[in-house]
Write a protein that holds these residues in place. Structure first.
Motif, mmCIF file in Angstrom:
data_model
loop_
_atom_site.group_PDB
_atom_site.id
_atom_site.type_symbol
_atom_site.label_atom_id
_atom_site.label_comp_id
_atom_site.label_asym_id
_atom_site.label_seq_id
_atom_site.Cartn_x
_atom_site.Cartn_y
_atom_site.Cartn_z
ATOM 1 N N SER A 148 0.828 -1.200 0.000
ATOM 2 C CA SER A 148 0.000 0.000 0.000
ATOM 3 C C SER A 148 0.865 1.253 0.000
ATOM 4 O O SER A 148 1.990 1.251 0.491
ATOM 5 C CB SER A 148 -0.957 0.004 1.193
ATOM 6 N N SER A 149 0.295 2.289 -0.596
ATOM 7 C CA SER A 149 0.971 3.579 -0.666
ATOM 8 C C SER A 149 -0.077 4.673 -0.750
ATOM 9 O O SER A 149 -1.188 4.444 -1.241
ATOM 10 C CB SER A 149 1.879 3.653 -1.896
ATOM 11 N N LYS A 150 0.291 5.842 -0.288
ATOM 12 C CA LYS A 150 -0.576 7.012 -0.400
ATOM 13 C C LYS A 150 -0.277 7.788 -1.674
ATOM 14 O O LYS A 150 -1.006 8.715 -2.019
ATOM 15 C CB LYS A 150 -0.414 7.912 0.825
ATOM 16 N N LEU A 151 0.788 7.395 -2.368
ATOM 17 C CA LEU A 151 1.201 8.094 -3.590
ATOM 18 C C LEU A 151 0.618 7.391 -4.816
ATOM 19 O O LEU A 151 0.880 6.211 -5.054
ATOM 20 C CB LEU A 151 2.722 8.138 -3.686
ATOM 21 N N SER A 152 -0.132 8.129 -5.616
ATOM 22 C CA SER A 152 -0.810 7.527 -6.767
ATOM 23 C C SER A 152 0.174 6.917 -7.767
ATOM 24 O O SER A 152 -0.118 5.883 -8.365
ATOM 25 C CB SER A 152 -1.716 8.537 -7.460
ATOM 26 N N ARG A 153 1.351 7.509 -7.938
ATOM 27 C CA ARG A 153 2.332 6.947 -8.881
ATOM 28 C C ARG A 153 2.819 5.575 -8.409
ATOM 29 O O ARG A 153 3.092 4.695 -9.227
ATOM 30 C CB ARG A 153 3.490 7.910 -9.117
ATOM 31 N N LEU A 154 2.908 5.363 -7.095
ATOM 32 C CA LEU A 154 3.342 4.063 -6.576
ATOM 33 C C LEU A 154 2.206 3.040 -6.599
ATOM 34 O O LEU A 154 2.434 1.855 -6.849
ATOM 35 C CB LEU A 154 3.942 4.206 -5.184
ATOM 36 N N VAL A 155 0.988 3.505 -6.368
ATOM 37 C CA VAL A 155 -0.167 2.612 -6.510
ATOM 38 C C VAL A 155 -0.238 2.134 -7.960
ATOM 39 O O VAL A 155 -0.433 0.949 -8.227
ATOM 40 C CB VAL A 155 -1.476 3.309 -6.087
ATOM 41 N N SER A 156 -0.028 3.046 -8.889
ATOM 42 C CA SER A 156 -0.011 2.688 -10.309
ATOM 43 C C SER A 156 1.113 1.690 -10.611
ATOM 44 O O SER A 156 0.921 0.736 -11.377
ATOM 45 C CB SER A 156 0.152 3.951 -11.156
ATOM 46 N N ALA A 157 2.279 1.900 -10.014
ATOM 47 C CA ALA A 157 3.409 0.977 -10.221
ATOM 48 C C ALA A 157 3.075 -0.422 -9.680
ATOM 49 O O ALA A 157 3.398 -1.428 -10.315
ATOM 50 C CB ALA A 157 4.668 1.519 -9.552
ATOM 51 N N ILE A 158 2.428 -0.481 -8.523
ATOM 52 C CA ILE A 158 2.010 -1.780 -7.969
ATOM 53 C C ILE A 158 1.048 -2.457 -8.928
ATOM 54 O O ILE A 158 1.179 -3.648 -9.218
ATOM 55 C CB ILE A 158 1.369 -1.595 -6.569
ATOM 56 N N HIS A 159 0.094 -1.719 -9.462
ATOM 57 C CA HIS A 159 -0.877 -2.287 -10.404
ATOM 58 C C HIS A 159 -0.192 -2.778 -11.682
ATOM 59 O O HIS A 159 -0.525 -3.861 -12.191
ATOM 60 C CB HIS A 159 -1.953 -1.255 -10.732
ATOM 61 N N GLN A 160 0.759 -2.009 -12.197
ATOM 62 C CA GLN A 160 1.504 -2.432 -13.392
ATOM 63 C C GLN A 160 2.283 -3.711 -13.107
ATOM 64 O O GLN A 160 2.338 -4.619 -13.945
ATOM 65 C CB GLN A 160 2.466 -1.334 -13.844
ATOM 66 N N TRP A 161 2.885 -3.764 -11.952
ATOM 67 C CA TRP A 161 3.667 -4.929 -11.552
ATOM 68 C C TRP A 161 2.767 -6.156 -11.416
ATOM 69 O O TRP A 161 3.114 -7.249 -11.868
ATOM 70 C CB TRP A 161 4.396 -4.601 -10.252
ATOM 71 N N PHE A 162 1.596 -5.990 -10.821
ATOM 72 C CA PHE A 162 0.618 -7.088 -10.712
ATOM 73 C C PHE A 162 0.198 -7.565 -12.097
ATOM 74 O O PHE A 162 0.134 -8.766 -12.361
ATOM 75 C CB PHE A 162 -0.607 -6.640 -9.920
ATOM 76 N N ASP A 163 -0.106 -6.618 -12.998
ATOM 77 C CA ASP A 163 -0.514 -6.991 -14.361
ATOM 78 C C ASP A 163 0.581 -7.792 -15.069
ATOM 79 O O ASP A 163 0.296 -8.776 -15.756
ATOM 80 C CB ASP A 163 -0.863 -5.751 -15.184
ATOM 81 N N ALA A 164 1.836 -7.372 -14.903
ATOM 82 C CA ALA A 164 2.949 -8.084 -15.534
ATOM 83 C C ALA A 164 3.070 -9.500 -14.975
ATOM 84 O O ALA A 164 3.310 -10.457 -15.722
ATOM 85 C CB ALA A 164 4.258 -7.315 -15.334
ATOM 86 N N GLN A 165 2.890 -9.650 -13.667
ATOM 87 C CA GLN A 165 2.965 -10.988 -13.075
ATOM 88 C C GLN A 165 1.800 -11.859 -13.531
ATOM 89 O O GLN A 165 1.980 -13.047 -13.808
ATOM 90 C CB GLN A 165 2.996 -10.889 -11.549
ATOM 91 N N LEU A 166 0.605 -11.286 -13.609
ATOM 92 C CA LEU A 166 -0.541 -12.044 -14.112
ATOM 93 C C LEU A 166 -0.280 -12.535 -15.528
ATOM 94 O O LEU A 166 -0.602 -13.672 -15.875
ATOM 95 C CB LEU A 166 -1.805 -11.181 -14.088
ATOM 96 N N ASN A 167 0.301 -11.684 -16.344
ATOM 97 C CA ASN A 167 0.613 -12.044 -17.718
ATOM 98 C C ASN A 167 1.661 -13.159 -17.779
ATOM 99 O O ASN A 167 1.506 -14.130 -18.524
ATOM 100 C CB ASN A 167 1.102 -10.810 -18.476
ATOM 101 N N ASP A 168 2.716 -13.033 -16.978
ATOM 102 C CA ASP A 168 3.813 -14.004 -17.015
ATOM 103 C C ASP A 168 3.491 -15.327 -16.319
ATOM 104 O O ASP A 168 4.130 -16.336 -16.584
ATOM 105 C CB ASP A 168 5.076 -13.411 -16.384
ATOM 106 N N HIS A 169 2.546 -15.306 -15.396
ATOM 107 C CA HIS A 169 2.149 -16.533 -14.678
ATOM 108 C C HIS A 169 0.756 -16.983 -15.108
ATOM 109 O O HIS A 169 0.030 -17.586 -14.310
ATOM 110 C CB HIS A 169 2.150 -16.290 -13.167
ATOM 111 N N ALA A 170 0.376 -16.713 -16.339
ATOM 112 C CA ALA A 170 -0.993 -16.928 -16.801
ATOM 113 C C ALA A 170 -1.564 -18.296 -16.441
ATOM 114 O O ALA A 170 -2.738 -18.411 -16.135
ATOM 115 C CB ALA A 170 -1.071 -16.711 -18.313
ATOM 116 N N ARG A 171 -0.759 -19.319 -16.474
ATOM 117 C CA ARG A 171 -1.241 -20.669 -16.158
ATOM 118 C C ARG A 171 -1.414 -20.887 -14.662
ATOM 119 O O ARG A 171 -2.103 -21.806 -14.252
ATOM 120 C CB ARG A 171 -0.255 -21.716 -16.666
#
Length: 177
Positions: free
Chosen positions: A143-166
């Motif tokens: 968690s973060s109070k900074l929107s740019r870091l919340v966005s970075a966490i979301h991007q990182w989650f999306d990348a992991q979802l893509n790479d671990h699709a199975r």
């Protein structure tokens, strides 16, 4: 209007909704050769980073307004060996992440993984990382109070979802914690 005429009108709509939902949900079986190869490569590198069996576990990434929750759980809750391996690994990486050491995900996914540059550069008080054991695995809350870091966490989650699709699924959207 009779019940049977209402049902007749509902069936095409239900069929259309089912078709649209099936067409918009990505499937590991529908991936192209290059995507399949990437998933294989990430899974292979993962065997050198993660001590638990990907085939016996599931990664769940749930975004929230302030960051997100990453869970790794066993598919068979009675598999205590895998549960302990998950807990040990996620405890270790959560401590590394608190120090902004993201070398494990970098070695598995790639150095330029979306969101990691921002997460690595964040100050120690800008992101909160909390480990918690679950009955069937564990979770890390970011968690973060900074929107740019919340966005970075979301991007990182999306990348992991893509790479671990199975082996990964998106969790439900959290509006608060």
């Amino acid at each position: 209007m009779t019940d049977s005429s209402n049902k007749c009108r509902m069936y095409p709509l239900a069929g259309l909704l089912l078709f649209v939902s099936l067409m918009t949900v990505p499937s590991a079986h529908a991936l192209g050769t290059s995507e399949e190869k990437r998933l294989d490569e990430v899974a292979e590198r993962g065997t050198h980073v993660m001590p638990f069996d990907l085939e016996k576990t599931l990664h769940v990434f749930s975004k929230s307004a302030s960051g997100g929750i990453q869970q790794v759980i066993v598919k068979n809750g009675s598999n205590v060996e895998q549960v302990q391996l998950i807990r040990d690994h996620l405890m270790e990486i959560s401590e590394a992440f608190k120090q902004r050491d993201f070398s494990n995900p970098e070695s598995m996914h790639r150095e330029d993984m979306p969101g990691l540059t921002e997460l690595r550069a964040a100050g120690s008080n800008q992101i909160t990382i909390e480990y918690m054991a679950l009955p069937d695995g564990t979770q890390i809350k970011y968690s973060s109070k900074l929107s740019r870091l919340v966005s970075a966490i979301h991007q990182w989650f999306d990348a992991q979802l893509n790479d671990h699709a199975r082996h990964a699924v998106p969790g439900h959207q959290h509006t608060h914690y």
